[in-house]
Design an enzyme around this catalytic site. Structure first.
Site, PDB file in Angstrom:
ATOM      1  N   ARG A 136       0.830  -1.204   0.000  1.00 47.65           N
ATOM      2  CA  ARG A 136       0.000   0.000   0.000  1.00 47.65           C
ATOM      3  C   ARG A 136       0.862   1.250   0.000  1.00 47.65           C
ATOM      4  O   ARG A 136       0.576   2.221  -0.687  1.00 47.65           O
ATOM      5  CB  ARG A 136      -0.917   0.009   1.218  1.00 47.65           C
ATOM      6  CG  ARG A 136      -1.709   1.308   1.299  1.00 47.65           C
ATOM      7  CD  ARG A 136      -2.476   1.418   2.575  1.00 47.65           C
ATOM      8  NE  ARG A 136      -3.567   0.462   2.591  1.00 47.65           N
ATOM      9  CZ  ARG A 136      -4.341   0.249   3.647  1.00 47.65           C
ATOM     10  NH1 ARG A 136      -4.113   0.894   4.762  1.00 47.65           N
ATOM     11  NH2 ARG A 136      -5.327  -0.600   3.589  1.00 47.65           N
ATOM     12  N   ARG A 138     -10.449   2.379  -3.121  1.00 47.04           N
ATOM     13  CA  ARG A 138      -9.222   1.884  -2.510  1.00 47.04           C
ATOM     14  C   ARG A 138      -8.973   2.646  -1.228  1.00 47.04           C
ATOM     15  O   ARG A 138      -9.131   3.869  -1.186  1.00 47.04           O
ATOM     16  CB  ARG A 138      -8.056   2.139  -3.469  1.00 47.04           C
ATOM     17  CG  ARG A 138      -7.013   1.063  -3.428  1.00 47.04           C
ATOM     18  CD  ARG A 138      -5.788   1.449  -4.170  1.00 47.04           C
ATOM     19  NE  ARG A 138      -4.659   1.174  -3.311  1.00 47.04           N
ATOM     20  CZ  ARG A 138      -3.967   0.047  -3.326  1.00 47.04           C
ATOM     21  NH1 ARG A 138      -4.250  -0.883  -4.185  1.00 47.04           N
ATOM     22  NH2 ARG A 138      -2.964  -0.154  -2.490  1.00 47.04           N
ATOM     23  N   HIS A 150     -19.795   9.452  -0.185  1.00 46.46           N
ATOM     24  CA  HIS A 150     -20.138   8.105   0.274  1.00 46.46           C
ATOM     25  C   HIS A 150     -21.648   7.908   0.138  1.00 46.46           C
ATOM     26  O   HIS A 150     -22.420   8.788   0.526  1.00 46.46           O
ATOM     27  CB  HIS A 150     -19.706   7.929   1.736  1.00 46.46           C
ATOM     28  CG  HIS A 150     -19.993   6.559   2.246  1.00 46.46           C
ATOM     29  ND1 HIS A 150     -19.243   5.458   1.871  1.00 46.46           N
ATOM     30  CD2 HIS A 150     -20.967   6.090   3.065  1.00 46.46           C
ATOM     31  CE1 HIS A 150     -19.748   4.376   2.445  1.00 46.46           C
ATOM     32  NE2 HIS A 150     -20.790   4.735   3.168  1.00 46.46           N
ATOM     33  N   GLN A 165     -28.904  12.277  -6.324  1.00 49.62           N
ATOM     34  CA  GLN A 165     -28.580  13.295  -5.314  1.00 49.62           C
ATOM     35  C   GLN A 165     -27.064  13.473  -5.166  1.00 49.62           C
ATOM     36  O   GLN A 165     -26.587  14.567  -4.889  1.00 49.62           O
ATOM     37  CB  GLN A 165     -29.217  12.930  -3.966  1.00 49.62           C
ATOM     38  CG  GLN A 165     -30.728  12.828  -4.028  1.00 49.62           C
ATOM     39  CD  GLN A 165     -31.360  14.053  -4.662  1.00 49.62           C
ATOM     40  OE1 GLN A 165     -30.994  15.186  -4.331  1.00 49.62           O
ATOM     41  NE2 GLN A 165     -32.303  13.834  -5.568  1.00 49.62           N
TER      42      GLN A 165
HETATM   43  C1  GRF Z   1     -20.963   6.295  -5.942  1.00 50.63           C
HETATM   44  O1  GRF Z   1     -22.164   5.757  -5.454  1.00 50.63           O
HETATM   45  C2  GRF Z   1     -20.112   6.818  -4.826  1.00 50.63           C
HETATM   46  O2  GRF Z   1     -20.857   7.373  -3.781  1.00 50.63           O
HETATM   47  C3  GRF Z   1     -19.422   5.576  -4.347  1.00 50.63           C
HETATM   48  O3  GRF Z   1     -19.143   4.835  -5.495  1.00 50.63           O
HETATM   49  C4  GRF Z   1     -20.061   5.208  -6.516  1.00 50.63           C
HETATM   50  C5  GRF Z   1     -19.249   5.703  -7.658  1.00 50.63           C
HETATM   51  O4  GRF Z   1     -20.019   6.010  -8.791  1.00 50.63           O
HETATM   52  N1  GRF Z   1     -18.273   5.915  -3.553  1.00 50.63           N
HETATM   53  P1  GRF Z   1     -19.410   6.841  -9.971  1.00 50.63           P
HETATM   54  O5  GRF Z   1     -18.103   6.142 -10.359  1.00 50.63           O
HETATM   55  O6  GRF Z   1     -19.187   8.243  -9.504  1.00 50.63           O
HETATM   56  O7  GRF Z   1     -20.418   6.743 -11.072  1.00 50.63           O
END
Ligand code: GRF
Length: 208
Positions: free
Chosen positions: A61, A87, A105, A169
């Protein structure tokens, strides 16, 4: 103009939303840990430099994080935005970007940190779900919360329908939070984020 580097691992729809939001910031680069991340194509077609730091080429890592940091630093960004970057980043890397790295998130943190958030929300029977933009700290999915958007959970929802409702959203709230950052309007006091200025709604309640 401030510059932002966006890190992705896959589809990149949040990255697209940020790029398309007309922010007064330059997206200096889109960087992926996977060469096959679909979002790289959109970024390249939009004239944004793309780079891959292939995680499979690193045995630890620490070595990956150091290589990633070196690539990011080529662009001297004011902000690093994780947008579906799948990651976990090490402590040293996170500390280096403390206060200038954000993440989105797909849950209303502190509920459901980690993976499979929509499935877990359905299993728990929660009636509100959503997404959170937060500063990144060494503890995964835990930093100071900049903004959240909540959506209803309906009886007939599947993981797919709920994920799609939340994602709409995400595409609103992430560009908004980044705009506040680039405008220099965010302050963190005792782990709580305050937004200066008049039009700062840190909570979005989405009606459907
Ligand atoms: C999204 O739901 C984000 O919140 C999560 O992974 C997904 C990524 O989607 N961390 P994208 O690659 O932005 O379409």
């Amino acid at each position: 103009m401030k510059s932002v580097v966006i890190l992705i691992s896959g589809r990149g729809s949040n990255m697209e939303a940020i790029v398309g939001a007309g922010l007064s910031a330059k997206v200096a680069a889109v960087i992926s840990n996977r060469a096959d991340a679909a979002g790289l194509k959109f970024a390249a077609q939009s004239g944004i430099p793309t780079q891959v730091v292939d995680e499979r080429e690193f045995s630890s890592r620490g070595a990956f994080d150091a290589a990633l940091e070196a690539v990011i630093e080529q662009h001297s960004p004011e902000l690093v935005a994780l947008a579906g970057f799948m990651r976990v980043l090490g402590r040293d890397f996170v500390r280096h970007y403390s206060g200038r790295m954000v993440n989105i998130h797909p849950s209303l943190l502190p509920a459901f940190p980690g993976l499979h958030t929509h499935q877990r929300a359905l299993q728990e029977g929660v009636k509100l779900h959503g997404c959170t933009v937060h500063f990144v700290t060494p503890q995964v999915d835990h930093g100071p919360i900049i903004a959240q958007a909540a959506v209803p959970v309906y009886a007939g929802d599947t993981e797919r329908t709920l994920a799609a409702r939340v994602l709409r959203q995400e595409h609103r709230v992430y560009p908004l939070a980044i705009r506040w950052f680039v405008e220099g309007r965010l302050a963190v006091e005792n782990g709580i984020v305050r937004v200066d200025g008049p039009d700062a709604r840190q909570a979005i309640l989405a009606e459907e």
